[in-house]
Design an enzyme around this catalytic site. Structure first.
Site, PDB file in Angstrom:
ATOM      1  N   HIS A 132       0.766  -1.096  -0.110  1.00 42.68           N
ATOM      2  CA  HIS A 132       0.119  -0.047   0.066  1.00 42.68           C
ATOM      3  C   HIS A 132       0.789   1.259   0.090  1.00 42.68           C
ATOM      4  O   HIS A 132       2.210   1.187   0.113  1.00 42.68           O
ATOM      5  CB  HIS A 132      -0.989   0.039   1.270  1.00 42.68           C
ATOM      6  CG  HIS A 132      -0.168  -0.045   2.630  1.00 42.68           C
ATOM      7  ND1 HIS A 132       0.386   1.130   2.939  1.00 42.68           N
ATOM      8  CD2 HIS A 132      -0.362  -0.912   3.492  1.00 42.68           C
ATOM      9  CE1 HIS A 132       0.854   0.685   4.342  1.00 42.68           C
ATOM     10  NE2 HIS A 132       0.459  -0.482   4.758  1.00 42.68           N
ATOM     11  N   CYS A 154       2.877  -4.720   6.655  1.00 39.91           N
ATOM     12  CA  CYS A 154       2.871  -4.608   5.181  1.00 39.91           C
ATOM     13  C   CYS A 154       4.002  -4.076   4.501  1.00 39.91           C
ATOM     14  O   CYS A 154       4.989  -3.878   5.179  1.00 39.91           O
ATOM     15  CB  CYS A 154       1.693  -3.493   5.045  1.00 39.91           C
ATOM     16  SG  CYS A 154      -0.048  -3.974   5.682  1.00 39.91           S
TER      17      CYS A 154
END
Length: 179
Positions: A132, A154
Site C-alpha cells: 500500500h 505490510c
C-alpha cells in the site's frame, strides 16, 4: 510546562482525528491497467534490502524502495500482532481502492502453513497484509517514509509508486518475499 503539555495533547489529538477522518475518505479513483507488455507476472520483495521488484519474465520492469513492518528484521511473520512482514510465496488475491492507506493490494498471507505454525504456538496467524501507499492524508511525507519501518507487517511505498504498482500488478500475481 503545563501549557506545553496542553499544546502537545491538542496536536496529538488533532493528528489522530485527521488520520481517522482521512482513513474514511479514500484516495479516489485508481489508475487504469497498464498495457499488457508493462504488467508484472511476479513481484519479488527483498526485506533486508528494503526493495521490491516487479518482473515480467526474468526482466525487472520496476524497482521501489519500501518500508516494512516495525519488526521486519526479526524474521518472518509468525502471528497476529508481531509487526513482522511475512516471508515466502503468496499471491495478490484482492484489491482495495478505498483502504485506509492509499490503494492496497492484499497479499494472501496466511497460507495453510502459516496458519498451522501460528496455531501450534497458540496464536492466531493474523492477516490483512498489503502492499500500500501512505495513510490517506499523509502523502506529503512521500519519500521520507522509507527512512524507517512503520507498518504492522505490510509493504509500503509512496502514493505515486502505488499508482504505478496498482496499474502493473493484476490480481493473482505471485509475490515472493525474501529475508
Amino acid at each position: 510546562m503545563r501549557n506545553k503539555l496542553v499544546v502537545l495533547v491538542i496536536v496529538v489529538a488533532s493528528c489522530f482525528a485527521y488520520t481517522k477522518l482521512m482513513a474514511r475518505v479514500g484516495p479516489g479513483s485508481p489508475p487504469p491497467d497498464a498495457p499488457l507488455e508493462q504488467r508484472a507476472d511476479l513481484i519479488r520483495v527483498y526485506k533486508s534490502e528494503r526493495r521490491m521488484v516487479l518482473l515480467r519474465g526474468d526482466a525487472p520492469i520496476s524497482t521501489y524502495r519500501i518500508s516494512l513492518g516495525t519488526a521486519a528484521d526479526a524474521g518472518p511473520k509468525q502471528r497476529e500482532g508481531d509487526e513482522k512482514t511475512p516471508e515466502g510465496r503468496y499471491e495478490i488475491d484482492w484489491r482495495n481502492p478505498k483502504s485506509m492507506a492509499y490503494l492496497s493490494l492484499h497479499i494472501s498471507y496466511p497460507n495453510p502453513d502459516d496458519r498451522r505454525n501460528a496455531e501450534a504456538g497458540g496464536f492466531p496467524a493474523g492477516g490483512d497484509i498489503m502492499i500500500h501507499g501512505l495513510p490517506n492524508g499523509w502523502g506529503l511525507f512521500g519519500n521520507v517514509h522509507h527512512l524507517w519501518d512503520w507498518t504492522d507487517g505490510c509493504v509500503a511505498v509512496t502514493n505515486a509508486e502505488m499508482r504505478d504498482i496498482w496499474a502493473r500488478v493484476p490480481t493473482h500475481t505471485p509475490i515472493e518475499i525474501m529475508p
